[in-house]
Structure formats: structure tokens, C-alpha cells
Design a protein around this motif. Structure first.
Motif, PDB file in Angstrom:
ATOM      1  N   TYR A  16     -10.506  -0.388   1.806  1.00 14.66           N
ATOM      2  CA  TYR A  16     -10.535   0.211   3.138  1.00 14.66           C
ATOM      3  C   TYR A  16     -11.930   0.699   3.501  1.00 14.66           C
ATOM      4  O   TYR A  16     -12.381   0.547   4.634  1.00 14.66           O
ATOM      5  CB  TYR A  16      -9.537   1.364   3.200  1.00 14.66           C
ATOM      6  N   LYS A  17     -12.623   1.280   2.533  1.00 14.96           N
ATOM      7  CA  LYS A  17     -13.975   1.776   2.776  1.00 14.96           C
ATOM      8  C   LYS A  17     -15.009   0.648   2.870  1.00 14.96           C
ATOM      9  O   LYS A  17     -16.128   0.877   3.278  1.00 14.96           O
ATOM     10  CB  LYS A  17     -14.404   2.750   1.670  1.00 14.96           C
ATOM     11  N   MET A  48       0.822  -1.179   0.000  1.00 14.30           N
ATOM     12  CA  MET A  48       0.000   0.000   0.000  1.00 14.30           C
ATOM     13  C   MET A  48       0.875   1.255   0.000  1.00 14.30           C
ATOM     14  O   MET A  48       0.593   2.202  -0.709  1.00 14.30           O
ATOM     15  CB  MET A  48      -0.923  -0.007   1.207  1.00 14.30           C
ATOM     16  N   VAL A  79      -6.948   0.034  -2.947  1.00 18.59           N
ATOM     17  CA  VAL A  79      -6.746   0.114  -1.499  1.00 18.59           C
ATOM     18  C   VAL A  79      -7.807   0.994  -0.854  1.00 18.59           C
ATOM     19  O   VAL A  79      -8.362   0.649   0.197  1.00 18.59           O
ATOM     20  CB  VAL A  79      -5.332   0.653  -1.180  1.00 18.59           C
ATOM     21  N   TYR A  80      -8.137   2.111  -1.471  1.00 21.04           N
ATOM     22  CA  TYR A  80      -9.142   3.020  -0.919  1.00 21.04           C
ATOM     23  C   TYR A  80     -10.507   2.346  -0.829  1.00 21.04           C
ATOM     24  O   TYR A  80     -11.165   2.404   0.207  1.00 21.04           O
ATOM     25  CB  TYR A  80      -9.231   4.291  -1.770  1.00 21.04           C
ATOM     26  N   SER A  92     -11.202  -6.029  -2.099  1.00 22.16           N
ATOM     27  CA  SER A  92     -10.504  -6.483  -0.897  1.00 22.16           C
ATOM     28  C   SER A  92      -9.011  -6.277  -1.102  1.00 22.16           C
ATOM     29  O   SER A  92      -8.525  -6.076  -2.215  1.00 22.16           O
ATOM     30  CB  SER A  92     -10.824  -7.951  -0.595  1.00 22.16           C
ATOM     31  N   PHE A  93      -8.284  -6.356  -0.010  1.00 22.61           N
ATOM     32  CA  PHE A  93      -6.835  -6.189  -0.076  1.00 22.61           C
ATOM     33  C   PHE A  93      -6.171  -7.358  -0.800  1.00 22.61           C
ATOM     34  O   PHE A  93      -5.030  -7.253  -1.218  1.00 22.61           O
ATOM     35  CB  PHE A  93      -6.245  -6.024   1.324  1.00 22.61           C
TER      36      PHE A  93
END
Length: 72
Positions: free
Chosen positions: A58-59, A1, A54-55, A65-66
Motif C-alpha cells: 500500500y505504501k 486483506m 499489505v502495508y 505488491s498485492f
């Protein structure tokens, strides 16, 4: 990230600096400005893409997903 964000930030600055170079506001040749603009544009895309994933992961958006980020 961290790499994705760093790539996005540094290449954005590279594009801005190259545009200023092309407009003869700072030292350098126009060819270098055009070269750095092209290089910055090519390297900007992966940084933006991974930061976007990533954004949204995260939200908590659905289908993000990561795990979607490939290892570096």
C-alpha cells in the motif's frame, strides 16, 4: 486483506487474554491459558506476515505488491 488484519487482531487479543488467564486474573485453568497462548502465537504469525506485506504494498515500497499475497 481483511482476513489478515482480522487474524492479526483476534490472535493478539487471544495472546493477551491467555497471559491474563495464566496470571490468574480471570477465570480458567492455567493449562487453558498456556494452550491459548501457544495457539495464539502460532496463528499470530501468518496474520502479521500478510498484514506486513499489505502495508508495504500500500505504501508503494519497491519489491512489494498485492500479488505477493497468496489467495485464501
Amino acid at each position: 486483506m481483511d482476513f489478515a488484519v482480522a487474524l492479526l487482531v483476534f490472535k493478539s487479543l487471544s495472546i493477551i487474554a491467555s497471559l491474563i488467564m495464566v496470571m490468574h486474573q480471570i477465570g480458567g485453568d492455567r493449562v487453558y491459558g498456556i494452550f491459548f497462548a501457544g495457539l495464539g502465537s502460532v496463528l499470530f504469525l501468518p496474520g502479521f506476515y500478510h498484514t506486513w506485506i499489505v502495508y508495504y504494498a500500500y505504501k508503494g515500497y519497491k519489491d512489494f505488491s498485492f500479488d505477493n499475497i497468496p489467495p485464501v
